[in-house]
Scaffold this motif. Structure first.
Motif, PDB file in Angstrom:
ATOM      1  N   ASP A   1      50.603  18.689  17.084  1.00 53.41           N
ATOM      2  CA  ASP A   1      50.470  17.388  17.753  1.00 53.41           C
ATOM      3  C   ASP A   1      49.526  17.520  18.943  1.00 53.41           C
ATOM      4  N   TRP A   2      48.465  16.735  18.923  1.00 57.16           N
ATOM      5  CA  TRP A   2      47.606  16.571  20.092  1.00 57.16           C
ATOM      6  C   TRP A   2      48.022  15.251  20.742  1.00 57.16           C
ATOM      7  N   VAL A   3      48.770  15.322  21.828  1.00 52.72           N
ATOM      8  CA  VAL A   3      49.319  14.123  22.454  1.00 52.72           C
ATOM      9  C   VAL A   3      48.442  13.790  23.663  1.00 52.72           C
ATOM     10  N   TYR A   4      47.378  13.032  23.407  1.00 57.01           N
ATOM     11  CA  TYR A   4      46.317  12.810  24.373  1.00 57.01           C
ATOM     12  C   TYR A   4      46.297  11.355  24.855  1.00 57.01           C
ATOM     13  N   ASN A   5      45.390  11.069  25.787  1.00 59.32           N
ATOM     14  CA  ASN A   5      45.129   9.717  26.276  1.00 59.32           C
ATOM     15  C   ASN A   5      43.649   9.388  26.107  1.00 59.32           C
ATOM     16  N   ASN A   6      43.289   8.145  26.425  1.00 62.53           N
ATOM     17  CA  ASN A   6      41.875   7.748  26.339  1.00 62.53           C
ATOM     18  C   ASN A   6      41.157   7.948  27.674  1.00 62.53           C
ATOM     19  N   THR A   7      41.801   8.612  28.619  1.00 64.80           N
ATOM     20  CA  THR A   7      41.169   8.957  29.886  1.00 64.80           C
ATOM     21  C   THR A   7      41.223  10.468  30.058  1.00 64.80           C
ATOM     22  N   PRO A   8      40.206  11.071  30.667  1.00 63.20           N
ATOM     23  CA  PRO A   8      40.170  12.540  30.766  1.00 63.20           C
ATOM     24  C   PRO A   8      41.015  13.105  31.894  1.00 63.20           C
ATOM     25  N   VAL A   9      41.570  12.243  32.748  1.00 61.17           N
ATOM     26  CA  VAL A   9      42.428  12.684  33.855  1.00 61.17           C
ATOM     27  C   VAL A   9      43.683  11.818  33.863  1.00 61.17           C
ATOM     28  N   PHE A  10      44.593  12.131  34.820  1.00 62.92           N
ATOM     29  CA  PHE A  10      45.827  11.360  34.909  1.00 62.92           C
ATOM     30  C   PHE A  10      46.137  11.081  36.381  1.00 62.92           C
ATOM     31  N   PHE A  11      47.231  10.362  36.629  1.00 63.93           N
ATOM     32  CA  PHE A  11      47.582   9.897  37.968  1.00 63.93           C
ATOM     33  C   PHE A  11      48.246  10.974  38.825  1.00 63.93           C
ATOM     34  N   ILE A  12      48.869  11.947  38.210  1.00 62.36           N
ATOM     35  CA  ILE A  12      49.694  12.912  38.941  1.00 62.36           C
ATOM     36  C   ILE A  12      49.392  14.324  38.475  1.00 62.36           C
ATOM     37  N   ARG A  13      49.787  15.298  39.292  1.00 56.47           N
ATOM     38  CA  ARG A  13      49.754  16.695  38.863  1.00 56.47           C
ATOM     39  C   ARG A  13      51.072  17.390  39.200  1.00 56.47           C
ATOM     40  N   ASP A  14      52.009  16.658  39.807  1.00 52.93           N
ATOM     41  CA  ASP A  14      53.379  17.132  40.033  1.00 52.93           C
ATOM     42  C   ASP A  14      54.275  16.490  38.983  1.00 52.93           C
ATOM     43  N   PRO A  15      54.816  17.244  38.035  1.00 53.37           N
ATOM     44  CA  PRO A  15      55.595  16.619  36.952  1.00 53.37           C
ATOM     45  C   PRO A  15      56.833  15.880  37.436  1.00 53.37           C
ATOM     46  N   SER A  16      57.396  16.279  38.592  1.00 54.42           N
ATOM     47  CA  SER A  16      58.592  15.604  39.094  1.00 54.42           C
ATOM     48  C   SER A  16      58.319  14.150  39.469  1.00 54.42           C
ATOM     49  N   LYS A  17      57.033  13.802  39.642  1.00 52.79           N
ATOM     50  CA  LYS A  17      56.689  12.432  40.015  1.00 52.79           C
ATOM     51  C   LYS A  17      56.580  11.498  38.809  1.00 52.79           C
ATOM     52  N   PHE A  18      56.617  12.041  37.600  1.00 54.31           N
ATOM     53  CA  PHE A  18      56.357  11.198  36.431  1.00 54.31           C
ATOM     54  C   PHE A  18      57.349  10.048  36.291  1.00 54.31           C
ATOM     55  N   PRO A  19      58.672  10.277  36.362  1.00 52.74           N
ATOM     56  CA  PRO A  19      59.588   9.123  36.262  1.00 52.74           C
ATOM     57  C   PRO A  19      59.353   8.101  37.362  1.00 52.74           C
ATOM     58  N   HIS A  20      59.081   8.579  38.582  1.00 57.61           N
ATOM     59  CA  HIS A  20      58.819   7.661  39.694  1.00 57.61           C
ATOM     60  C   HIS A  20      57.580   6.809  39.401  1.00 57.61           C
ATOM     61  N   PHE A  21      56.528   7.474  38.954  1.00 56.00           N
ATOM     62  CA  PHE A  21      55.282   6.764  38.682  1.00 56.00           C
ATOM     63  C   PHE A  21      55.471   5.716  37.588  1.00 56.00           C
ATOM     64  N   ILE A  22      56.104   6.092  36.488  1.00 54.27           N
ATOM     65  CA  ILE A  22      56.289   5.146  35.383  1.00 54.27           C
ATOM     66  C   ILE A  22      57.159   3.977  35.814  1.00 54.27           C
ATOM     67  N   HIS A  23      58.172   4.224  36.632  1.00 57.41           N
ATOM     68  CA  HIS A  23      58.995   3.114  37.125  1.00 57.41           C
ATOM     69  C   HIS A  23      58.154   2.100  37.890  1.00 57.41           C
ATOM     70  N   THR A  24      57.181   2.575  38.669  1.00 55.09           N
ATOM     71  CA  THR A  24      56.360   1.639  39.450  1.00 55.09           C
ATOM     72  C   THR A  24      55.421   0.830  38.575  1.00 55.09           C
ATOM     73  N   GLN A  25      55.176   1.282  37.351  1.00 54.76           N
ATOM     74  CA  GLN A  25      54.297   0.550  36.443  1.00 54.76           C
ATOM     75  C   GLN A  25      55.074  -0.439  35.576  1.00 54.76           C
ATOM     76  N   LYS A  26      56.393  -0.391  35.650  1.00 49.28           N
ATOM     77  CA  LYS A  26      57.217  -1.255  34.804  1.00 49.28           C
ATOM     78  C   LYS A  26      57.726  -2.458  35.598  1.00 49.28           C
ATOM     79  N   ARG A  27      59.009  -2.658  35.715  1.00 52.21           N
ATOM     80  CA  ARG A  27      59.529  -3.911  36.292  1.00 52.21           C
ATOM     81  C   ARG A  27      60.394  -3.655  37.519  1.00 52.21           C
ATOM     82  N   ASN A  28      60.294  -4.565  38.468  1.00 57.95           N
ATOM     83  CA  ASN A  28      61.118  -4.509  39.666  1.00 57.95           C
ATOM     84  C   ASN A  28      62.585  -4.642  39.266  1.00 57.95           C
TER      85      ASN A  28
END
Length: 509
Positions: free
Chosen positions: A134-161
């Motif tokens: 599996d190559w699990v890629y995106n259409n952008t060559p970079v991403f928003f974070i480099r600390d994995p612990s921030k991923f749930p926080h980041f995704i929550h901010t992109q969803k709903r209040n």
């Protein structure tokens, strides 16, 4: 290959309609009652099964990447890279490997629109003779974070209040413009350029983003990044074009992909790699494990590998796209994860998400089966929905009286690669000193977008019409953030926010 993930389950050739256990149904819409108009009888199992299954026919949607489309195709090797990678899928020019690609948006729910401003997932499952890759890629060559612990926080901010249940510009920009998250600036520049809304899945690239480690059969290894470039050309939508299409046809990209493949207009992508030695990695001004940085192509040129072509639509979307499970832990010999911390976290979290979403035996679902290689995992047994015979009487541990073969002993290539030594430390990889986190964003603005007519202004406009919905103090942080990229960009965003605020205050009737 003796099996195919597109095959449906066994069905009666005479097409006699039955319930789920094969019992024929006499009249599909009749229900058992006391008399013609009396109460229903609980013994009417066909009705009970139909209603009970209906209540359960939706599985948990992905979180994120819930909304997506997919198709089958093939990968063909066009160039010899056996000096870089010993995987059998690359062993000779002309070799073909069957694959499945799923494209997706990231933050939206399953019913959201295709043409929203959002990164796009570009996940590919290769059915190789060495197991599924599996190559699990995106259409952008970079991403928003480099600390994995921030991923749930980041995704929550992109969803709903959590109170209003609405998308929230305060949440979005508050997280990103916090000084410790300044590494997001490069990704945000790409996201709010016109590339943030691809015109179709056929007209966008895919990127590994992460750094991987590939080895040849001698054990010689390099760091690798993968680029999957569309042969149809890059095409994007403006914010206004996308909004119009979202209202008219929220499934625009799904329809475009399906109809083009159905007509024989098969989309294709050319696959390239960049390579970097361990010695070169010590010389670059950023960490090779930093997901927010790109490798300059003048220093690490693209090398062509092969071509991916999508030539077959799924026969059943649920069984072959919705139930498809992608995880970077699904890899093959000679292709390994690097020490990129976000990738290391994804190696666990993606497979675990599939166990939750589809069940512990999700690998037995036909679209996920390693049908080209088969499997033999005698200690991975039992669990809900085990449907492949559960290896019968085979011992469920490695016992002394049975014969087992272990291929890994023929490939001892890890010992001389990355060597780690040090104490266990809690490390927050947040803000870098100086302007290193802004340099590539500035290069994108000054050296790339400046050469594309209107793109600098589109970027400012797209940011302005989004940030206008945030609080004034957060708007100021947005302006200050992009001013560090380029003072003209900050000035233009400030003007776009003021213009959008005026339009909101004086709406057209």
């Amino acid at each position: 290959m003796s099996q195919d993930p597109t095959n449906s389950a066994d069905v009666r050739e005479d097409r006699v309609v039955t319930n789920g256990f094969g019992n024929p149904i006499n009249e599909p819409f009749a229900t058992q009652r006391v008399g013609n108009h009396g109460p229903l009888l609980l013994q009417d199992y066909n009705l009970v099964e139909s209603l009970a299954h209906f209540a359960r026919e939706r599985i948990p949607e992905r979180n994120p990447h819930a909304h997506g489309s997919g198709a089958f195709g093939e990968f063909e090797v066009t160039d010899d890279i056996t000096d870089v990678c010993g995987s059998k899928m690359f062993e000779k020019i002309g070799k073909k490997t069957r694959l499945l690609v799923r494209f997706s948006t990231v933050g939206g729910e399953k019913g959201s629109a295709d043409t929203v401003r959002d990164p796009r997932g570009f996940a590919t499952k290769f059915y190789t003779e060495e197991g599924n890759l599996d190559w699990v890629y995106n259409n952008t060559p970079v991403f928003f974070i480099r600390d994995p612990s921030k991923f749930p926080h980041f995704i929550h901010t992109q969803k709903r209040n959590p109170q209003t249940n609405l998308k929230d510009a305060d949440m979005f920009w508050d997280f990103l413009t916090t000084p410790e998250n300044q590494v997001a600036i490069h990704q945000i520049m790409i996201l709010f350029s016109d590339r943030g809304i691809p015109a179709s899945y056929r007209n966008m690239n895919g990127y590994s983003g992460h750094t991987y480690k590939w080895s040849n059969k001698k054990g010689e290894w390099v760091y690798v990044q993968v680029h999957i470039k569309t042969d149809q050309g890059i095409k994007n939508l403006t914010a206004e074009e996308a909004a119009k299409i979202s209202g008219e046809n929220p499934d625009f990209c799904q329809q475009d992909l399906f109809e083009n493949i159905e007509k024989g207009n098969f989309p294709s992508w050319t696959v390239y790699i960049q390579t970097m030695t361990a010695q070169q990695a010590k010389q670059v001004p950023f960490s090779v494990f930093d997901l927010t940085k790109v490798w300059p192509q003048k220093d690490f040129p693209l090398r062509r590998v092969g071509k991916m072509t999508l030539n077959e639509n799924p026969k059943n979307f649920f069984a072959q796209v919705e139930e498809a499970a992608f995880a970077p832990s699904n890899t093959v010999p000679y292709q390994e994860p690097s020490a990129d911390p976000v990738l290391q976290a994804r190696v666990f979290s993606y497979a675990d998400a599939q166990r939750y979403r589809l069940g512990t035996n999700y690998n037995q679902i036909p679209v996920n089966c390693p049908y080209a290689s088969k499997s033999f995992a005698p200690f991975i047994r039992d669990g809900s929905m085990n449907v492949n015979g559960n290896l019968g009487s085979e011992s469920n541990y490695l016992n002394n009286s049975s014969k087992y073969t272990f291929k890994e002993t023929e490939r001892p290539i890890q010992q001389h690669q990355e060597v780690w030594d040090g104490p266990a430390v809690p490390f927050h990889w947040a803000t870098s000193p100086g302007e290193i986190d802004f340099k590539q964003a500035t290069d994108l603005y000054q050296n790339v977008l400046s050469k594309q007519p209107g793109q600098q202004q589109h970027l400012a406009h797209n940011i302005g019409i989004h940030a206008v919905n945030a609080r004034p103090d957060i708007q100021k942080r947005v302006i200050d953030w992009f001013t560090r990229v380029d003072p003209n960009l900050g000035k233009d965003i400030k003007a776009e926010i003021a213009k959008a605020a005026s339009a909101k205050a004086n709406p057209k009737l």
